[in-house]
Design a protein around this motif. Sequence first.
Motif, PDB file in Angstrom:
ATOM      1  N   MET A 178       0.826  -1.206   0.000  1.00  0.00           N
ATOM      2  CA  MET A 178       0.000   0.000   0.000  1.00  0.00           C
ATOM      3  C   MET A 178       0.864   1.262   0.000  1.00  0.00           C
ATOM      4  O   MET A 178       0.536   2.246  -0.665  1.00  0.00           O
ATOM      5  N   TYR A 179       1.968   1.233   0.747  1.00  0.00           N
ATOM      6  CA  TYR A 179       2.894   2.356   0.712  1.00  0.00           C
ATOM      7  C   TYR A 179       3.484   2.523  -0.683  1.00  0.00           C
ATOM      8  O   TYR A 179       3.601   3.635  -1.190  1.00  0.00           O
ATOM      9  N   LEU A 180       3.870   1.421  -1.300  1.00  0.00           N
ATOM     10  CA  LEU A 180       4.439   1.483  -2.647  1.00  0.00           C
ATOM     11  C   LEU A 180       3.429   2.018  -3.660  1.00  0.00           C
ATOM     12  O   LEU A 180       3.796   2.736  -4.587  1.00  0.00           O
ATOM     13  N   ALA A 181       2.169   1.692  -3.489  1.00  0.00           N
ATOM     14  CA  ALA A 181       1.131   2.159  -4.410  1.00  0.00           C
ATOM     15  C   ALA A 181       0.871   3.661  -4.256  1.00  0.00           C
ATOM     16  O   ALA A 181       0.348   4.296  -5.181  1.00  0.00           O
ATOM     17  N   ALA A 182       1.232   4.233  -3.116  1.00  0.00           N
ATOM     18  CA  ALA A 182       1.012   5.667  -2.911  1.00  0.00           C
ATOM     19  C   ALA A 182       1.915   6.502  -3.810  1.00  0.00           C
ATOM     20  O   ALA A 182       1.540   7.606  -4.214  1.00  0.00           O
ATOM     21  N   ILE A 183       3.082   5.981  -4.171  1.00  0.00           N
ATOM     22  CA  ILE A 183       4.017   6.747  -5.013  1.00  0.00           C
ATOM     23  C   ILE A 183       3.430   6.984  -6.404  1.00  0.00           C
ATOM     24  O   ILE A 183       3.315   8.141  -6.837  1.00  0.00           O
ATOM     25  N   PRO A 184       3.040   5.924  -7.151  1.00  0.00           N
ATOM     26  CA  PRO A 184       2.437   6.213  -8.461  1.00  0.00           C
ATOM     27  C   PRO A 184       1.087   6.930  -8.359  1.00  0.00           C
ATOM     28  O   PRO A 184       0.691   7.643  -9.283  1.00  0.00           O
ATOM     29  N   ALA A 221      -1.488   4.303 -13.286  1.00  0.00           N
ATOM     30  CA  ALA A 221      -2.619   3.464 -12.870  1.00  0.00           C
ATOM     31  C   ALA A 221      -2.328   1.993 -13.137  1.00  0.00           C
ATOM     32  O   ALA A 221      -2.716   1.122 -12.351  1.00  0.00           O
ATOM     33  N   MET A 222      -1.612   1.699 -14.230  1.00  0.00           N
ATOM     34  CA  MET A 222      -1.220   0.316 -14.500  1.00  0.00           C
ATOM     35  C   MET A 222      -0.255  -0.205 -13.435  1.00  0.00           C
ATOM     36  O   MET A 222      -0.341  -1.374 -13.029  1.00  0.00           O
ATOM     37  N   ILE A 223       0.648   0.642 -12.991  1.00  0.00           N
ATOM     38  CA  ILE A 223       1.589   0.247 -11.937  1.00  0.00           C
ATOM     39  C   ILE A 223       0.836  -0.051 -10.644  1.00  0.00           C
ATOM     40  O   ILE A 223       1.111  -1.047  -9.968  1.00  0.00           O
ATOM     41  N   ILE A 224      -0.119   0.801 -10.299  1.00  0.00           N
ATOM     42  CA  ILE A 224      -0.914   0.571  -9.089  1.00  0.00           C
ATOM     43  C   ILE A 224      -1.690  -0.733  -9.213  1.00  0.00           C
ATOM     44  O   ILE A 224      -1.735  -1.530  -8.267  1.00  0.00           O
ATOM     45  N   THR A 225      -2.277  -0.972 -10.384  1.00  0.00           N
ATOM     46  CA  THR A 225      -3.006  -2.228 -10.608  1.00  0.00           C
ATOM     47  C   THR A 225      -2.075  -3.418 -10.443  1.00  0.00           C
ATOM     48  O   THR A 225      -2.425  -4.408  -9.788  1.00  0.00           O
ATOM     49  N   GLY A 226      -0.891  -3.333 -11.014  1.00  0.00           N
ATOM     50  CA  GLY A 226       0.079  -4.419 -10.892  1.00  0.00           C
ATOM     51  C   GLY A 226       0.502  -4.667  -9.456  1.00  0.00           C
ATOM     52  O   GLY A 226       0.635  -5.823  -9.029  1.00  0.00           O
ATOM     53  N   LEU A 227       0.704  -3.595  -8.700  1.00  0.00           N
ATOM     54  CA  LEU A 227       1.081  -3.760  -7.294  1.00  0.00           C
ATOM     55  C   LEU A 227      -0.018  -4.467  -6.511  1.00  0.00           C
ATOM     56  O   LEU A 227       0.255  -5.342  -5.693  1.00  0.00           O
ATOM     57  N   VAL A 272     -12.489  -7.229  -1.097  1.00  0.00           N
ATOM     58  CA  VAL A 272     -11.867  -5.936  -0.819  1.00  0.00           C
ATOM     59  C   VAL A 272     -10.566  -5.812  -1.604  1.00  0.00           C
ATOM     60  O   VAL A 272     -10.273  -4.771  -2.204  1.00  0.00           O
ATOM     61  N   GLY A 273      -9.771  -6.876  -1.619  1.00  0.00           N
ATOM     62  CA  GLY A 273      -8.537  -6.870  -2.398  1.00  0.00           C
ATOM     63  C   GLY A 273      -8.794  -6.679  -3.881  1.00  0.00           C
ATOM     64  O   GLY A 273      -8.041  -6.001  -4.573  1.00  0.00           O
ATOM     65  N   MET A 274      -9.877  -7.265  -4.371  1.00  0.00           N
ATOM     66  CA  MET A 274     -10.218  -7.102  -5.788  1.00  0.00           C
ATOM     67  C   MET A 274     -10.678  -5.673  -6.081  1.00  0.00           C
ATOM     68  O   MET A 274     -10.437  -5.163  -7.177  1.00  0.00           O
ATOM     69  N   ALA A 275     -11.339  -5.036  -5.130  1.00  0.00           N
ATOM     70  CA  ALA A 275     -11.735  -3.638  -5.321  1.00  0.00           C
ATOM     71  C   ALA A 275     -10.507  -2.748  -5.470  1.00  0.00           C
ATOM     72  O   ALA A 275     -10.513  -1.798  -6.257  1.00  0.00           O
ATOM     73  N   PHE A 276      -9.448  -3.076  -4.734  1.00  0.00           N
ATOM     74  CA  PHE A 276      -8.196  -2.334  -4.875  1.00  0.00           C
ATOM     75  C   PHE A 276      -7.617  -2.516  -6.274  1.00  0.00           C
ATOM     76  O   PHE A 276      -6.904  -1.643  -6.767  1.00  0.00           O
ATOM     77  N   ILE A 277      -7.898  -3.628  -6.912  1.00  0.00           N
ATOM     78  CA  ILE A 277      -7.397  -3.875  -8.266  1.00  0.00           C
ATOM     79  C   ILE A 277      -8.264  -3.172  -9.304  1.00  0.00           C
ATOM     80  O   ILE A 277      -7.758  -2.536 -10.227  1.00  0.00           O
ATOM     81  N   PHE A 278      -9.578  -3.272  -9.170  1.00  0.00           N
ATOM     82  CA  PHE A 278     -10.460  -2.777 -10.212  1.00  0.00           C
ATOM     83  C   PHE A 278     -10.544  -1.256 -10.278  1.00  0.00           C
ATOM     84  O   PHE A 278     -10.773  -0.708 -11.361  1.00  0.00           O
ATOM     85  N   ALA A 279     -10.344  -0.555  -9.184  1.00  0.00           N
ATOM     86  CA  ALA A 279     -10.411   0.907  -9.220  1.00  0.00           C
ATOM     87  C   ALA A 279      -9.314   1.495 -10.120  1.00  0.00           C
ATOM     88  O   ALA A 279      -9.623   2.264 -11.047  1.00  0.00           O
ATOM     89  N   PRO A 280      -8.034   1.154  -9.927  1.00  0.00           N
ATOM     90  CA  PRO A 280      -7.031   1.701 -10.858  1.00  0.00           C
ATOM     91  C   PRO A 280      -7.128   1.100 -12.261  1.00  0.00           C
ATOM     92  O   PRO A 280      -6.712   1.726 -13.233  1.00  0.00           O
ATOM     93  N   LEU A 281      -7.689  -0.109 -12.376  1.00  0.00           N
ATOM     94  CA  LEU A 281      -7.863  -0.707 -13.693  1.00  0.00           C
ATOM     95  C   LEU A 281      -8.868   0.100 -14.515  1.00  0.00           C
ATOM     96  O   LEU A 281      -8.661   0.336 -15.716  1.00  0.00           O
TER      97      LEU A 281
END
Length: 160
Positions: free
Chosen positions: A53-59, A95-101, A124-133
């Motif tokens: 989650m910290y890593l996803a904050a950068i992109p 957004a692709m990087i966030i999706t990948g993370l 919930v984990g899938m929601a984290f994927i679909f929003a940036p997707l």
Amino acid sequence: MKRSSTLFLKFALIIIGLPVLAICIALMPLIVRNVSDGIEGWDILMLGLLTFMYLAAIPFYMALFQAFKLLIYIDRNTAFSDQSVRALKRIKYHAMIITGLYILNLPLFYIYAELDDAPGVIIVGMAFIFAPLVITVFAALLEKLLQEAIRIKTENDLTV
């Protein structure tokens, strides 16, 4: 376009970024501190989730910055330019990087759901994927539309 609408959108970008910043600065260190007091298998899993989650904050913030630049281009009446296309392309990549993370993070959600016996955690984990997707697909669509509009605009400028 009126400056007030882009000013509102700039304000909205700031409002979107503030809660993530507050979570990264205040909430996550508190969780990490509480988790690291008694490191077990459960706690290592939680640290892995928080690390992604910290890593996803950068992109995320890089994409917000590109969106802010896009609004500046709109203010300057250069919305139909290569700069805008580049900004949309960068938003798409971030957004692709966030999706990948979060795709990489999904197995940790699965393990967490198994340990806690809560299958809803995977959703919930899938929601984290679909929003940036969705943002990736939308930015790609806008990028193609903007390229086509620029092409038509240049053809019309060359026509007498």
